[in-house]
Design a protein around this motif. Sequence first.
Motif, short mmCIF file in Angstrom:
data_model
loop_
_atom_site.label_atom_id
_atom_site.label_comp_id
_atom_site.label_asym_id
_atom_site.label_seq_id
_atom_site.Cartn_x
_atom_site.Cartn_y
_atom_site.Cartn_z
N LYS A 11 21.48 -4.23 11.60
CA LYS A 11 20.84 -3.03 11.04
C LYS A 11 20.75 -1.94 12.12
CE LYS A 11 18.56 -5.97 7.74
NZ LYS A 11 17.41 -6.23 6.86
N ILE A 171 13.97 -10.10 1.93
CA ILE A 171 14.53 -9.44 3.11
C ILE A 171 13.42 -8.92 4.02
CG2 ILE A 171 15.90 -7.49 3.94
CD1 ILE A 171 17.61 -7.73 1.43
N VAL A 214 16.30 -15.55 6.77
CA VAL A 214 16.93 -16.77 7.29
C VAL A 214 16.51 -16.95 8.75
CG1 VAL A 214 19.13 -17.81 7.98
CG2 VAL A 214 18.89 -16.76 5.71
N LEU A 232 23.73 -14.31 5.61
CA LEU A 232 23.72 -12.98 6.21
C LEU A 232 22.33 -12.86 6.82
CD1 LEU A 232 25.08 -10.30 6.77
CD2 LEU A 232 24.41 -9.51 4.51
N VAL A 233 22.30 -12.78 8.13
CA VAL A 233 21.03 -12.89 8.88
C VAL A 233 20.65 -11.53 9.45
CG1 VAL A 233 19.86 -14.13 10.72
CG2 VAL A 233 21.78 -15.21 9.53
P1 PGA Z 1 16.41 -10.51 7.22
O1 PGA Z 1 17.50 -9.48 6.66
O2 PGA Z 1 17.15 -11.74 7.70
O3 PGA Z 1 15.73 -9.78 8.33
O4 PGA Z 1 15.49 -10.83 6.09
C1 PGA Z 1 18.63 -9.92 5.95
C2 PGA Z 1 19.48 -8.75 5.54
O5 PGA Z 1 18.95 -7.73 5.11
O6 PGA Z 1 20.74 -8.81 5.62
#
Ligand code: PGA
Length: 255
Positions: A11, A171, A214, A232-233
Amino acid sequence: MRTPIIAGNWKMHKTIEEAVAFVREIRFKLTEIKGVDKVLCPSFVALAAVKELLGPTDIGLGAQNMYFEEKGAYTGEVSPLMLKGLCQYVILGHSERRAYFGETDEGVNRKIKAALAHGLTPIVCVGESLEQHEAGQTEEWVSGQVRAALAGLTAEQVRALIIAYEPIWAIGTGKAATGAGANAVIGLTIRGTIADLYDQATAQAVRVQYGGSVSPANIAEFMSQPDIDGALVGGASLKPDFVDIVRISAEVKGV
Ligand code: PGA
């Protein structure tokens, strides 16, 4: 046989210097882990520096977004031509982009087509909100997102992409889905929709990740599910935790 794939979505985190230091810290540990595809998705500005550091390792590189046009008067945008040669993957349709940057199903579909046309592997994100989850609308919503994302794609193109099921309520909240819950959405809804649109073989060939809080503590639960091919982490991909997540994934599901 689907090769598991763990991708780190950084991100809007890490300066170029921080990205370089972190990749130096984890790259050799990651390359020692076999049987799982590993992908780092830094910000656009860090892609070139990270590519340099990854060199000939087996670690893949991805962008977090892309515009669908090849070039033109689109101030601030990055095109598939610019990413081609720089990275192999591109995250498309992340819920944060849909929520904060006005991304629509139609735009995501155009981006997927553009990425595939240029040999980039899209990681296509879908997932329902908390309200939809609580109202029992997950199946209908996620199925609709999958249909819209894949509109006009051939079965061969669908097999080449990756889908990430990321329930929005999971998320960054620390409240991950359960392994069984995520497996049901991925197996029944996502693969079910693909089987409906194409055929069972295509539905079974496409790799589908789970995403949302995750961590090293819960990754085994997800990886032990038959329909989940990886993760997807987000937050945990910014720390050495990412190496632990990849290692545990290989232990549970390495090929
Ligand atoms: P998170 O985000 O592992 O911080 O919950 C996952 C993502 O938005 O791809």
